[in-house]
Each structure stands twice: as C-alpha cells, then as structure tokens.
Design an enzyme around this catalytic site. Structure first.
Site, PDB file in Angstrom:
ATOM      1  CB  CYS A 223      -0.857   0.040   1.263  1.00  0.00           C
ATOM      2  SG  CYS A 223      -1.783  -1.464   1.518  1.00  0.00           S
TER       3      CYS A 223
ATOM      4  N   GLY B 273      -1.358   1.104  -4.969  1.00  0.00           N
ATOM      5  CA  GLY B 273      -2.590   0.423  -4.588  1.00  0.00           C
ATOM      6  C   GLY B 273      -3.769   0.972  -5.338  1.00  0.00           C
TER       7      GLY B 273
ATOM      8  CG  ASN C  31       3.551   0.011   2.533  1.00  0.00           C
ATOM      9  OD1 ASN C  31       4.575   0.555   2.164  1.00  0.00           O
ATOM     10  ND2 ASN C  31       3.161  -1.142   2.014  1.00  0.00           N
ATOM     11  N   GLY C  32       2.661  -2.707   4.684  1.00  0.00           N
ATOM     12  CA  GLY C  32       3.544  -3.762   5.161  1.00  0.00           C
ATOM     13  C   GLY C  32       2.752  -4.987   5.531  1.00  0.00           C
TER      14      GLY C  32
ATOM     15  CE1 TYR D 115       6.537  -4.218 -11.901  1.00  0.00           C
ATOM     16  CE2 TYR D 115       5.558  -4.252  -9.717  1.00  0.00           C
ATOM     17  CZ  TYR D 115       5.419  -4.304 -11.094  1.00  0.00           C
ATOM     18  OH  TYR D 115       4.185  -4.444 -11.647  1.00  0.00           O
TER      19      TYR D 115
END
Ligand code: SF4
Length: 478
Positions: free
Chosen positions: A5, A32, A106-107, A249
C-alpha cells in the site's frame, strides 16, 4: 499475504488537509488501486471517507469538503487474491475512551494472530482479518495507560514484521517505520506544514521539499499547527532489511528512497546487466514502463563499449490497463498482457532484439512478449532481467505470487529460457543489487531471491548471516 500500500500523513498551519491528501494519494496510486481513504480531524471530531476503487473514483468534491480539518492521513490499498473487499480498506478508524484513532499501514505483520488472540482475550472485538485493526486496537489499549510516544513504543515492541504507518490520534499525525526499515517512509516540508509519505514523489506533487527518510525504528510526531515535528528514535538502529524490490519495481522512478533516486538505481542496474551478460543485438528494447530505466542504462553501457546496439521502443503500452502484476486472477493477468502491449513491427522485423524487463514473476508476461516479438518478425530474442530470480514468495507485504506460481521457484535459468521461448536469458546477480544500493547483503531484505527472510514464520527475527550464500551465488535450482 496482505496488502502492499501507500500511506500519507499531513499537518498544515491554516488550511484544510483533505485536498493535499487527495493529491498525495494520486501520487501514490501505483502502490494500490483497490481502495482509497482519508481520515481528518478538525480539532473536535474525526472525519473519514474510505471507498473501493481508484482515488479519482473514490472521492468527489463534496466528499473532500466534508473532510474538514488541517490534519489528516490517507491510504491507497493494493488488491490481493481473495481479499478484494471493503473490510480491509483503510485508514482504519476506531474511537475509544480517550479519543479517536485512524491508522494507515503499508507492510505485513508476521505475528498478527498472536497479538489478536491476546487482545481478544482482553475483550477486544475485531471486525476484519487485517493487521491494521490489530495495531489500532493494541495502540488504543496502550493509550489508556500511557502517553502517545510510550504507547507507540509499547505497540512496536509487540508487533513484528514490516510496517510503515501513518497514524492520527485526535488531531496529531504520526509516522512510524519498523525497526528494520523494510518499507519506505519519508518526511517532507511544505510552505505551511509537514508531510510524511511512502514516497518522496508525493512531496514533489505538493510542491514541498524532501527532508529525509524516516529512520528505521523512528517515530515522527507532527505538530498539529503545522509548525514543526518531533522525532523519537524508539529502537536502537539495528541491521536494516530494506526491501530491494522497491527500487527494482514498486516505487516511482522519480522517488528518492533511502537516499537513492529510484531512476538512477534502475539505470545503474541496467549498466550492470550489460557488464554481466550483455549481448550485441540490433536493438535494445524495454518492456514498458518498468524496464525503461534499466534498458537505457544497459544501452548506454553497451554504446560505451562500442556495441552497435541501438535503443528503441518496440512495444507500445495501452496506459489504461492496470499493471499485470496486480490483477487478482491468472486468467485476468493473461488477457491483460495482450490488452496492454502492442509491437511496433518496423522496429522489430528482421532484427535481433534484446528485451529488458525488471523481473520475472510467473513468466506469463515474458512468454507472451517473446511470442509477440516473434510474430512481429524478430530474428532473435534475448531476454535480460534487471533483478535476480524470484525463487520464493514475499511474507512482508508484497502480493507477489505463491511458491507454486513462481516460474523460478524450482527451475534452472535454462528451463525458464525454454519455457518463455527466448534465444537467451540472463538475470542480474544479487551482488549487483547490493552494489547499486550501497548496502551489504544483510542490510537488505532479499527474501524472495534467497529464501532467507528477516523474520521467520513464527515472527522472530532471524540471523540472515548464518546461512547466506556467497555473494554472487543465488540459491536456486541451477
Ligand atoms: S521478500 Fe522480496 S519483495 Fe518481500 S520485502 Fe523482501 S525483498 Fe521485498
């Protein structure tokens, strides 16, 4: 596996935060596309708007007007197979005795079940299966007994895994990065306030200045009047485990993560790819868009070595189709490749081609692209990949694929070459990744390319030194 995210938190002097948060989420949209949400606080009460869909679809002008207050946090969420639903959309909000709390994560935690069971036994009721709710409940409980900084520290003591969080406690916005710094988080200054975000491109979008990365294990507390921030290093700096895939990426090329411009890192990796496995062909061609920076570095290094290789765009992208990597089902992914890319025949016909991409996950895209180039008349197709083989899944917040789906999980490079139909195939070495990022092997998370993670499945930290492969040797089926 949970989500991948983007998070943001903003405190402004005398301006509504909703629109800057909205623009920030646009800047983070690549992290996201499943849902988007904003939580603000106006000094009296918390306001929230969380919707499924892209940022542009999730909010209209009335929604933003209703999000009053000069402090707020926001979140975009990544779709994961089997979890495309509204329950896990964020920020997660909770009200409790001593105030309100909003949380964007995020994670991926590795000991969620343990903490959830403990909290459930204390009477906490959960409405979702997500990590974020567990963190929110734990923090809410700690805040009943401790001040804000101590409460965050107590929660960080209990949760293990990767997390970059933006948190809103009443009107105070906080940012926290896990002690190993697995996921990125940066701090920036605006004319009239401060911002914490997953990527520095967000700060650029708001016309602000990047101050620095939030340190692993650091808590940043923004002053609600936008006049400054306080920093608390809650954990001693230890060995980091930055996700190298952010640079390869995930992150935008124009973002600076852990002091490195992502675009420059990708170009450097492209140069290293030429040095390691360069082959002279008529054209060097990127897989758009993610292979472009790698291909330009590769072609530049090739030209410096006197190769006749020419850089050319041979595949045109339909920009209105999402990244194949995030399509929820295999069937949708296969269709999406054809929808997404179209060859420019005149660049390809009768020529030998080096096709450069950042990574191969399932091999679906590579197989179809090689087929596409052959149909367009390419005489030879040599595939060069700007990262090592992905041999294991990610447990730290990237929805990559299961081990069974990974084409490199149990295949040699030669097997993969054959499977995708290329004339030759080479991956970049782990050594080149660590060199390009100026990190030692054990300062990065390389779990998906080595099978060794910073945490074990029980959620305990591992000593990745013990069984690490020699630099330059990737553990694989080769
Ligand atoms: S396992 Fe791979 S994708 Fe996951 S955090 Fe580590 S390096 Fe990043």
């Amino acid at each position: 596996m949970n989500e991948k995210c983007g998070v943001v938190g903003i405190s402004l002097a005398d301006r509504e935060a909703a629109r800057p948060l909205y623009y920030s989420l646009y800047a983070l949209q690549h992290r996201g596309q499943e849902s988007a949400g904003i939580v603000t606080h106006d000094g009296f009460q918390q306001h929230e708007h969380v919707e499924m869909g892209l940022v542009g679809d999730a909010f209209d002008s009335d929604d933003l007007d209703a999000l009053s207050g000069s402090n707020g946090i926001g979140h975009v969420r990544y779709p994961t197979a089997g979890s495309v639903n509204a329950c896990c959309a964020q920020p997660f909000s909770v009200s409790f005795k001593s105030g309100s709390l909003g949380l964007a994560h995020n994670g991926n935690l590795v000991n969620t079940e343990e903490v959830r069971d403990e909290l459930a036994s204390l009477g906490h009721a959960f409405t979702s299966s997500g990590d974020t709710e567990v963190i929110a409940h734990d923090l809410a409980r700690n805040l009943l007994e401790e001040d804000l900084v101590r409460a965050v520290k107590s929660t960080m003591d209990r949760i293990h895994g990767s997390y970059s969080l933006t948190i809103m406690h009443d009107e105070t916005v906080l940012g926290v990065r896990d002690p190993q710094g697995n996921r990125p988080l940066v701090l920036g200054e605006l004319d009239d306030g401060y911002v914490i975000a997953s990527e520095s491109a967000t700060i650029d979008t708001l016309d602000g200045e990047l101050i620095r990365d939030v340190e692993p294990g650091e808590l940043i507390v923004l002053k609600p009047d936008g006049s400054g921030y306080d920093s608390y290093q809650l954990f001693d700096l230890e060995k980091t485990a930055h996700c190298f895939f952010e640079h390869v990426y995930f992150a935008r090329p124009d973002s600076i993560i852990d002091e490195k411009l992502v675009y420059e890192v990708r170009r450097d990796l492209g140069r290293k790819l030429w040095e390691e496995s360069g082959i002279e062909t008529d054209v060097v061609m990127p897989v758009p868009d993610s292979g472009r920076s790698f291909a330009s570095g590769y072609a530049e290094a090739a030209a410096e070595d006197g190769a006749r290789t020419e850089f050319a765009e041979g595949l045109m992208k339909n920009r209105y189709v999402g990244r194949t990597f995030i399509m929820p089902t295999q069937d949708e992914r296969e269709r999406a490749v054809r929808l997404k890319l179209n060859p420019i025949k005149s660049t390809i016909e009768g020529r030998s081609v080096t096709l450069i991409d950042d990574s191969i996950v399932r091999g679906t895209t590579s197989t179809q692209l090689v087929e596409l180039l052959r149909d367009a008349g390419a005489e030879e197709i040599h595939v060069r990949i700007g990262s090592p083989k992905i041999i294991a899944p990610c447990y730290l917040g990237i929805d990559m694929a299961s081990r069974d789906e990974l084409i490199a999980a149990d295949r040699t490079t030669e097997d993969i070459r054959e499977a995708i139909g290329a004339d030759s195939l080479s991956y970049l070495s782990i050594e080149s990744i660590t060199e390009a990022l100026d990190n030692d092997y054990d300062e990065l998370c390389l779990g998906c390319v080595t099978g060794e993670y910073p945490y074990d499945v029980e959620g305990e930290k591992t000593d990745r030194d013990v069984s690490r492969p020699a630099i330059g040797e990737q553990p694989s089926a080769d």
